[in-house]
Enzyme design. Structure first.
Site, PDB file in Angstrom:
ATOM      1  N   SER A  40       0.869  -1.168   0.000  1.00  0.00           N
ATOM      2  CA  SER A  40       0.000   0.000   0.000  1.00  0.00           C
ATOM      3  C   SER A  40       0.907   1.219   0.000  1.00  0.00           C
ATOM      4  O   SER A  40       2.102   1.110   0.293  1.00  0.00           O
ATOM      5  CB  SER A  40      -0.857  -0.025   1.271  1.00  0.00           C
ATOM      6  OG  SER A  40      -1.478   1.214   1.473  1.00  0.00           O
ATOM      7  N   ARG A  41       0.323   2.393  -0.275  1.00  0.00           N
ATOM      8  CA  ARG A  41       1.133   3.610  -0.137  1.00  0.00           C
ATOM      9  C   ARG A  41       1.366   3.903   1.331  1.00  0.00           C
ATOM     10  O   ARG A  41       2.210   4.708   1.672  1.00  0.00           O
ATOM     11  CB  ARG A  41       0.430   4.784  -0.820  1.00  0.00           C
ATOM     12  CG  ARG A  41       0.330   4.663  -2.334  1.00  0.00           C
ATOM     13  CD  ARG A  41      -0.705   5.604  -2.864  1.00  0.00           C
ATOM     14  NE  ARG A  41      -1.964   5.393  -2.151  1.00  0.00           N
ATOM     15  CZ  ARG A  41      -2.956   6.269  -2.079  1.00  0.00           C
ATOM     16  NH1 ARG A  41      -2.826   7.435  -2.666  1.00  0.00           N
ATOM     17  NH2 ARG A  41      -4.052   5.990  -1.407  1.00  0.00           N
ATOM     18  N   HIS A  83      -2.234   2.547 -12.853  1.00  0.00           N
ATOM     19  CA  HIS A  83      -1.963   1.195 -13.368  1.00  0.00           C
ATOM     20  C   HIS A  83      -0.643   1.126 -14.124  1.00  0.00           C
ATOM     21  O   HIS A  83       0.135   0.183 -13.968  1.00  0.00           O
ATOM     22  CB  HIS A  83      -3.102   0.720 -14.294  1.00  0.00           C
ATOM     23  CG  HIS A  83      -4.382   0.424 -13.570  1.00  0.00           C
ATOM     24  ND1 HIS A  83      -5.544   0.074 -14.215  1.00  0.00           N
ATOM     25  CD2 HIS A  83      -4.696   0.437 -12.251  1.00  0.00           C
ATOM     26  CE1 HIS A  83      -6.516  -0.126 -13.327  1.00  0.00           C
ATOM     27  NE2 HIS A  83      -6.020   0.103 -12.131  1.00  0.00           N
ATOM     28  N   LYS A 101      -9.058  -3.356 -14.691  1.00  0.00           N
ATOM     29  CA  LYS A 101      -9.616  -2.577 -15.774  1.00  0.00           C
ATOM     30  C   LYS A 101     -10.013  -1.211 -15.217  1.00  0.00           C
ATOM     31  O   LYS A 101     -10.225  -1.125 -13.993  1.00  0.00           O
ATOM     32  CB  LYS A 101     -10.800  -3.265 -16.450  1.00  0.00           C
ATOM     33  CG  LYS A 101     -11.854  -3.912 -15.534  1.00  0.00           C
ATOM     34  CD  LYS A 101     -12.512  -3.152 -14.408  1.00  0.00           C
ATOM     35  CE  LYS A 101     -13.374  -1.991 -14.787  1.00  0.00           C
ATOM     36  NZ  LYS A 101     -14.032  -1.350 -13.612  1.00  0.00           N
ATOM     37  N   ARG A 169     -13.292   8.943  -6.531  1.00  0.00           N
ATOM     38  CA  ARG A 169     -12.351   8.737  -7.643  1.00  0.00           C
ATOM     39  C   ARG A 169     -13.057   8.782  -9.003  1.00  0.00           C
ATOM     40  O   ARG A 169     -12.464   9.194 -10.001  1.00  0.00           O
ATOM     41  CB  ARG A 169     -11.558   7.445  -7.474  1.00  0.00           C
ATOM     42  CG  ARG A 169     -12.300   6.165  -7.726  1.00  0.00           C
ATOM     43  CD  ARG A 169     -11.389   4.932  -7.800  1.00  0.00           C
ATOM     44  NE  ARG A 169     -12.179   3.714  -7.900  1.00  0.00           N
ATOM     45  CZ  ARG A 169     -12.734   3.264  -9.022  1.00  0.00           C
ATOM     46  NH1 ARG A 169     -12.566   3.913 -10.164  1.00  0.00           N
ATOM     47  NH2 ARG A 169     -13.469   2.160  -9.021  1.00  0.00           N
ATOM     48  N   ASP A 182     -14.375   3.416 -16.264  1.00  0.00           N
ATOM     49  CA  ASP A 182     -14.730   2.510 -15.174  1.00  0.00           C
ATOM     50  C   ASP A 182     -15.841   1.538 -15.551  1.00  0.00           C
ATOM     51  O   ASP A 182     -15.776   0.347 -15.241  1.00  0.00           O
ATOM     52  CB  ASP A 182     -15.186   3.321 -13.952  1.00  0.00           C
ATOM     53  CG  ASP A 182     -14.785   2.624 -12.666  1.00  0.00           C
ATOM     54  OD1 ASP A 182     -13.610   2.770 -12.276  1.00  0.00           O
ATOM     55  OD2 ASP A 182     -15.622   1.913 -12.088  1.00  0.00           O
TER      56      ASP A 182
HETATM   57  N1  LIG Z   1     -13.132  -5.994 -11.482  1.00  0.00           N
HETATM   58  C1  LIG Z   1     -14.089  -5.305 -10.890  1.00  0.00           C
HETATM   59  O1  LIG Z   1     -15.211  -5.760 -10.723  1.00  0.00           O
HETATM   60  C2  LIG Z   1     -13.790  -3.942 -10.383  1.00  0.00           C
HETATM   61  C3  LIG Z   1     -14.665  -3.368  -9.470  1.00  0.00           C
HETATM   62  C4  LIG Z   1     -14.329  -2.133  -8.941  1.00  0.00           C
HETATM   63  C5  LIG Z   1     -13.197  -1.474  -9.396  1.00  0.00           C
HETATM   64  N2  LIG Z   1     -12.377  -2.053 -10.319  1.00  0.00           N
HETATM   65  C6  LIG Z   1     -11.163  -1.372 -10.789  1.00  0.00           C
HETATM   66  O2  LIG Z   1     -10.190  -1.482  -9.753  1.00  0.00           O
HETATM   67  C7  LIG Z   1      -9.466  -0.264  -9.603  1.00  0.00           C
HETATM   68  C8  LIG Z   1      -9.626   0.220  -8.171  1.00  0.00           C
HETATM   69  O3  LIG Z   1     -10.983   0.444  -7.892  1.00  0.00           O
HETATM   70  P1  LIG Z   1     -11.565   0.457  -6.387  1.00  0.00           P
HETATM   71  O4  LIG Z   1     -13.022   0.557  -6.513  1.00  0.00           O
HETATM   72  O5  LIG Z   1     -10.969  -0.649  -5.602  1.00  0.00           O
HETATM   73  O6  LIG Z   1     -10.985   1.852  -5.882  1.00  0.00           O
HETATM   74  P2  LIG Z   1     -10.724   2.309  -4.382  1.00  0.00           P
HETATM   75  O7  LIG Z   1     -11.646   1.602  -3.463  1.00  0.00           O
HETATM   76  O8  LIG Z   1     -10.669   3.782  -4.401  1.00  0.00           O
HETATM   77  O9  LIG Z   1      -9.259   1.735  -4.067  1.00  0.00           O
HETATM   78  C9  LIG Z   1      -8.134   2.052  -4.814  1.00  0.00           C
HETATM   79  C10 LIG Z   1      -6.898   1.889  -3.941  1.00  0.00           C
HETATM   80  O10 LIG Z   1      -5.776   2.320  -4.706  1.00  0.00           O
HETATM   81  C11 LIG Z   1      -4.908   3.098  -3.878  1.00  0.00           C
HETATM   82  N3  LIG Z   1      -4.900   4.477  -4.386  1.00  0.00           N
HETATM   83  C12 LIG Z   1      -5.795   5.447  -4.200  1.00  0.00           C
HETATM   84  N4  LIG Z   1      -5.440   6.574  -4.825  1.00  0.00           N
HETATM   85  C13 LIG Z   1      -4.280   6.299  -5.419  1.00  0.00           C
HETATM   86  C14 LIG Z   1      -3.400   7.068  -6.211  1.00  0.00           C
HETATM   87  N5  LIG Z   1      -3.636   8.350  -6.497  1.00  0.00           N
HETATM   88  N6  LIG Z   1      -2.276   6.471  -6.670  1.00  0.00           N
HETATM   89  C15 LIG Z   1      -2.025   5.197  -6.359  1.00  0.00           C
HETATM   90  N7  LIG Z   1      -2.816   4.421  -5.590  1.00  0.00           N
HETATM   91  C16 LIG Z   1      -3.936   4.965  -5.145  1.00  0.00           C
HETATM   92  C17 LIG Z   1      -5.461   3.028  -2.472  1.00  0.00           C
HETATM   93  O11 LIG Z   1      -4.817   1.937  -1.818  1.00  0.00           O
HETATM   94  P3  LIG Z   1      -3.575   2.231  -0.822  1.00  0.00           P
HETATM   95  O12 LIG Z   1      -4.059   3.297   0.093  1.00  0.00           O
HETATM   96  O13 LIG Z   1      -3.364   0.924  -0.192  1.00  0.00           O
HETATM   97  O14 LIG Z   1      -2.399   2.671  -1.640  1.00  0.00           O
HETATM   98  C18 LIG Z   1      -6.914   2.747  -2.670  1.00  0.00           C
HETATM   99  O15 LIG Z   1      -7.470   2.082  -1.577  1.00  0.00           O
HETATM  100  C19 LIG Z   1     -10.015   0.692 -10.678  1.00  0.00           C
HETATM  101  O16 LIG Z   1      -9.175   0.641 -11.805  1.00  0.00           O
HETATM  102  C20 LIG Z   1     -11.397   0.113 -11.001  1.00  0.00           C
HETATM  103  O17 LIG Z   1     -11.828   0.345 -12.327  1.00  0.00           O
HETATM  104  C21 LIG Z   1     -12.665  -3.274 -10.803  1.00  0.00           C
END
Ligand SMILES: NC(=O)c1ccc[n+]([C@@H]2O[C@H](COP(=O)([O-])OP(=O)(O)OC[C@H]3O[C@@H](n4cnc5c(N)ncnc54)[C@H](OP(=O)(O)O)[C@@H]3O)[C@@H](O)[C@H]2O)c1
Length: 343
Positions: A40-41, A83, A101, A169, A182
């Site tokens: 994580s960061r 990514h 994705k 986000r 998204d």
């Molecule tokens: N496959 C699916 O069904 C599915 C569903 C939802 C989302 N997604 C994809 O997964 C990704 C994350 O979505 P999410 O809903 O999990 O988002 P989220 O809940 O906001 O989590 C993203 C995580 O990335 C880190 N992060 C946040 N801002 C950042 C930044 N500026 N630079 C680098 N790291 C950062 C944080 O983790 P740390 O604090 O630990 O660094 C945060 O908890 C997106 O690309 C989204 O499209 C896929």
């Protein structure tokens, strides 16, 4: 050589947000998977995530995970804007990668990751779990076998009601926000699964004050005469349905087309045929199918998945770029820099 002595694939997880937790929960249930590290960061988030899922190593920065030789594959689950950096770091350090994705912000970044993986002979896959879903694979096999004749049109939509506050986000241009990357990535990927890369497209969107798309509609066209109508929204809950119409019939995928529990095949002149998910495949939202595909490919020594081929991911990213070009959405890192020499 991939895996532990008893054959389990060792996963690292990069980022600790919503989908990272969902994926970790599904991995924990797979007997041939083991989560060995999380990054994580922040050290605090890494430790809390590690405790929650019983993960032995927690890193407060990405480099340590990328450099961890006892990790077979890293799952990148940051916002799309990170990514390229996160997956690139892991690949450069010799790790295989499954990347969420939308694969990257744009096709240029996607091409860089694919080139890096191919150069290093490493496995890389977009986490397009829809392509690994057993019923979606069944649907594709039926279409490829000519069950509905030649595909003439595809319709698919994915809209969430929200509302998402400006701090989310999905509303933040710096994080690659907006509906298209998204949510729109699903209808576009669905259409391209069946028809390949489109020849041309038109698109229209409504943008937020921040400059991300609140909703986007696009009409994609193919040389064969096929059309696909795709729609996505972050300010209106749509039915999330898909239908594929061919010269001899139609397939309807109601309600959650990218993780269906059933679909209906209408062959001209015959009774409708319903295809239902096998309960043994687990909950429809399970991410186990993509995890299993990654582990199968790694064990087989494959560097890409035939279910989610990298050329397909690149083609989807080119379509998303083309749609964004038509609707006027550009992310901060993509802004054209002024040529200082001429200022
Ligand atoms: N496959 C699916 O069904 C599915 C569903 C939802 C989302 N997604 C994809 O997964 C990704 C994350 O979505 P999410 O809903 O999990 O988002 P989220 O809940 O906001 O989590 C993203 C995580 O990335 C880190 N992060 C946040 N801002 C950042 C930044 N500026 N630079 C680098 N790291 C950062 C944080 O983790 P740390 O604090 O630990 O660094 C945060 O908890 C997106 O690309 C989204 O499209 C896929």
């Amino acid at each position: 050589m991939v895996g532990t002595a008893d054959g389990r694939v060792r996963w690292g997880i990069l980022a600790t947000g919503g989908i990272a937790a969902a994926f970790a929960a599904d991995l924990v249930d797979l007997p041939d998977a083991e989560i060995v590290a999380v990054a994580s960061r922040s050290e605090e988030s890494a430790r809390a995530f590690a405790e929650r899922f019983g993960i032995p190593r927690a890193y407060g920065e990405w480099d340590a995970l990328a450099g961890d030789e006892d990790v077979d594959v890293v799952y990148v689950a940051t916002p799309h804007s990170a990514h390229r950096a996160a997956a690139g770091l892991c690949l450069a350090a010799g790790r295989n990668v499954l990347c969420e994705k939308a694969f990257t912000l744009n096709a240029r970044e996607a091409g860089e990751l694919v080139a890096l993986a191919r150069e290093r002979g490493l496995f890389l896959m977009e986490a397009m779990w829809m392509y690994c879903h057993p019923l979606v694979r069944r649907l594709k096999a039926l279409v490829d076998d000519g069950a509905i004749g030649e595909v003439r049109s595809v319709q698919a939509d994915f809209g969430l009601a929200g509302p998402f506050p400006p701090s989310h986000r999905l509303r933040n241009p710096a994080l690659g926000g907006g509906a298209l990357l998204d949510l729109g990535v699903y209808p576009v990927s669905f259409a391209q699964l069946l028809l390949g890369e489109p020849l041309d497209l038109v698109a229209k969107a409504v943008l937020s004050g921040e400059g991300v798309d609140l909703q986007t509609g696009a009409l994609l066209s193919w040389e064969s005469g096929a059309l696909a109508s795709v729609h996505c929204s972050i300010h209106g809950g749509t039915p999330v349905r898909a239908s594929v119409t061919g010269s001899r019939g139609r397939i309807d995928v109601p309600d959650g087309f990218f993780f269906p529990d059933h679909f209906v095949l209408h062959r001209d002149g015959r009774d409708p045929e319903e295809y239902r998910a096998d309960p043994a495949d687990g909950p429809r939202t399970s991410l186990r199918h993509e995890a299993n595909e990654v582990m199968r490919a790694l064990r087989a020594g494959e560097t890409e998945s035939p279910l989610v081929p990298l050329d397909g991911t690149l083609a989807v990213m080119r379509t998303l770029d083309a749609i964004r070009e038509r609707i006027g959405v550009r992310y901060p890192g993509e802004a054209v820099e002024p040529d200082l020499a001429t200022v």
